[in-house]
Scaffold this motif. Structure first.
Motif, short mmCIF file in Angstrom:
data_model
loop_
_atom_site.label_atom_id
_atom_site.label_comp_id
_atom_site.label_asym_id
_atom_site.label_seq_id
_atom_site.Cartn_x
_atom_site.Cartn_y
_atom_site.Cartn_z
N TRP A 1 0.84 -1.21 0.00
CA TRP A 1 0.00 0.00 0.00
C TRP A 1 0.88 1.26 0.00
O TRP A 1 0.66 2.18 -0.78
N ASP A 2 1.89 1.28 0.87
CA ASP A 2 2.76 2.46 0.99
C ASP A 2 3.39 2.82 -0.35
O ASP A 2 3.66 3.99 -0.61
N SER B 1 -2.05 -7.71 7.45
CA SER B 1 -0.88 -6.99 6.93
C SER B 1 0.01 -7.83 6.02
O SER B 1 0.91 -7.29 5.39
N VAL B 2 -0.22 -9.15 5.95
CA VAL B 2 0.55 -9.95 4.98
C VAL B 2 -0.36 -10.94 4.25
O VAL B 2 -1.39 -11.36 4.76
N GLN B 3 0.08 -11.27 3.03
CA GLN B 3 -0.47 -12.42 2.31
C GLN B 3 0.61 -13.49 2.29
O GLN B 3 1.79 -13.19 2.50
N HIS B 4 0.22 -14.73 2.01
CA HIS B 4 1.21 -15.80 2.03
C HIS B 4 0.90 -16.87 0.99
O HIS B 4 -0.22 -16.94 0.48
N ARG B 5 1.92 -17.67 0.69
CA ARG B 5 1.71 -18.86 -0.14
C ARG B 5 2.74 -19.91 0.22
O ARG B 5 3.87 -19.60 0.62
N VAL C 1 -19.09 -12.45 0.37
CA VAL C 1 -19.07 -11.32 1.33
C VAL C 1 -18.34 -10.14 0.70
O VAL C 1 -17.61 -10.29 -0.28
N ARG C 2 -18.53 -8.98 1.33
CA ARG C 2 -17.86 -7.75 0.89
C ARG C 2 -16.86 -7.33 1.94
O ARG C 2 -17.19 -7.32 3.13
N HIS C 3 -15.64 -6.97 1.50
CA HIS C 3 -14.67 -6.38 2.42
C HIS C 3 -14.00 -5.19 1.74
O HIS C 3 -13.88 -5.18 0.51
N PRO C 4 -13.52 -4.24 2.54
CA PRO C 4 -12.75 -3.13 1.94
C PRO C 4 -11.46 -3.66 1.31
O PRO C 4 -10.81 -4.54 1.88
N ILE C 5 -11.08 -3.14 0.15
CA ILE C 5 -9.83 -3.60 -0.47
C ILE C 5 -8.62 -2.85 0.08
O ILE C 5 -7.49 -3.23 -0.16
N VAL C 6 -8.89 -1.80 0.85
CA VAL C 6 -7.83 -1.15 1.63
C VAL C 6 -8.27 -1.22 3.08
O VAL C 6 -9.21 -0.55 3.49
N ARG C 7 -7.61 -2.09 3.84
CA ARG C 7 -7.98 -2.26 5.24
C ARG C 7 -7.11 -1.38 6.13
O ARG C 7 -5.99 -1.05 5.77
N THR C 8 -7.63 -1.08 7.31
CA THR C 8 -6.84 -0.38 8.32
C THR C 8 -6.52 -1.37 9.43
O THR C 8 -7.42 -1.98 10.00
N GLY D 1 -2.85 0.75 12.85
CA GLY D 1 -3.47 1.82 12.07
C GLY D 1 -2.93 1.92 10.65
O GLY D 1 -3.35 2.79 9.89
N ARG D 2 -2.01 1.04 10.27
CA ARG D 2 -1.46 1.09 8.89
C ARG D 2 -2.51 0.61 7.90
O ARG D 2 -3.29 -0.30 8.18
N LYS D 3 -2.48 1.21 6.71
CA LYS D 3 -3.35 0.73 5.64
C LYS D 3 -2.69 -0.45 4.95
O LYS D 3 -1.47 -0.46 4.75
N CYS D 4 -3.53 -1.43 4.57
CA CYS D 4 -3.03 -2.66 3.97
C CYS D 4 -3.91 -3.03 2.79
O CYS D 4 -5.15 -3.00 2.90
#
Ligand code: OGA
Ligand code: MN
Length: 281
Positions: A145-146, A253-257, A185-192, A197-200
């Motif tokens: 995001w940053d 704050s992270v995705q993984h695989r 379901v619906r979720h924000p694509i930019v989460r806090t 408080g960081r945007k993700c």
């Protein structure tokens, strides 16, 4: 205990030393662990020797244990909170969920309140002629995001995506009852992030089927572009496992695989817990 926190140097990940998870942690030590977890998105402890009960107790300090359909199929006998993640087949039957997450994802993003975090305790790790295989990669959705240009941030901030459990190809077929349990379901694509408080960025190619208020083709292209952006090499920490590792990640704050570069007769065996669901904001 004298606790030491050693960041990996990547945008995610820190090793924690000086903590024995077979002992209950005092509040000050736990607070230091939880701060490191929030700050780094992935934390790990080497050389642990814990029972299923100790893993469940430690998980509970981060939030209530989540149960999911994998646990109903493959939980540890006597510990329904723990899911077995493994490639091992015994007598022709898989002993755990295989290929849990070969493609980039965030756990249970298709649920109304996805788990805050996921914990894996490594019991057996495959070794190929002395090389570790079966690594897990983590991408910092906060760093991603940053790094976005301001116009793109403005375009996507505040938007919601539709996450559809049934859309993803899975290693086993879902029953109708399992599908019915998770309607889209619906979720924000930019989460806090609830603690920092960081945007993700919260976009996954396999699970997001559309963006509200964005025409289908454009939404699909945007989802693909953002999903690719999150997993650029600059945002990644790659964990090389050792037996005895206990590692946990933050699903905001992270995705993984999982890297699938091994198979039987090489064995990989993990005990997995997921904890602390909340509705993303
Ligand atoms: C999971 C998962 C990755 C791995 O358990 O949610 O994605 O490397 N596991 O086993
Ligand atoms: Mn996963």
């Amino acid at each position: 205990m004298s606790i030491e926190i050693i960041p990996t140097g990547a945008p995610a990940g820190a090793e924690i030393r000086g903590v024995d998870l077979a002992q209950p942690l005092d509040d000050a030590t736990f607070a230091a662990v939880e701060n490191a977890y929030n700050a780094h998105g992935v934390i790990f402890f080497r050389d642990q020797n814990i029972t299923p009960e100790q893993q469940v107790a430690f998980s509970r300090r981060f939030g209530e244990i989540e149960f999911n359909i994998f646990g109903e199929r493959w939980s540890v006998p006597g510990a329904p909170e723990i899911v077995v993640v493994s490639n091992v087949t015994e007598d022709g039957r898989p002993i755990g969920i295989r290929r849990a997450g070969e493609n980039w994802h965030s756990d249970m993003c298709y649920a109304p309140a996805p788990p805050r975090g996921t914990m894996l305790y490594a019991l057996e790790i495959p070794d190929l002629h002395g090389l570790t295989v079966g690594d897990t990669e983590f991408a910092s959705a906060a760093a991603a995001w940053d790094a976005l240009p301001a116009p793109l941030r403005q375009r996507i901030d505040g938007r919601q995506a539709i996450f559809d459990f049934s859309s993803r190809k899975r290693a086993f077929p879902l029953t109708q009852a399992e599908r019915d349990r998770y309607p889209p379901v619906r979720h924000p694509i930019v989460r806090t992030h609830a603690w920092t408080g960081r945007k993700c960025l919260y976009v996954m190619r396999d699970d997001c089927v559309g963006i509200e208020g964005v025409e289908t083709e454009e939404a699909e292209a945007l989802i693909a572009a953002l999903a690719d952006h999150i997993v650029k090499p600059a945002f990644i920490y790659r964990h090389q496992w050792q037996a005895g590792d206990l590692l946990m990640w933050d699903n905001c704050s992270v995705q993984h695989r999982a890297i699938q570069d091994y198979d039987m007769p090489l064995r990989r065996l993990m005990h997995r817990t997921t904890m602390g669901g909340a509705v993303p904001v």
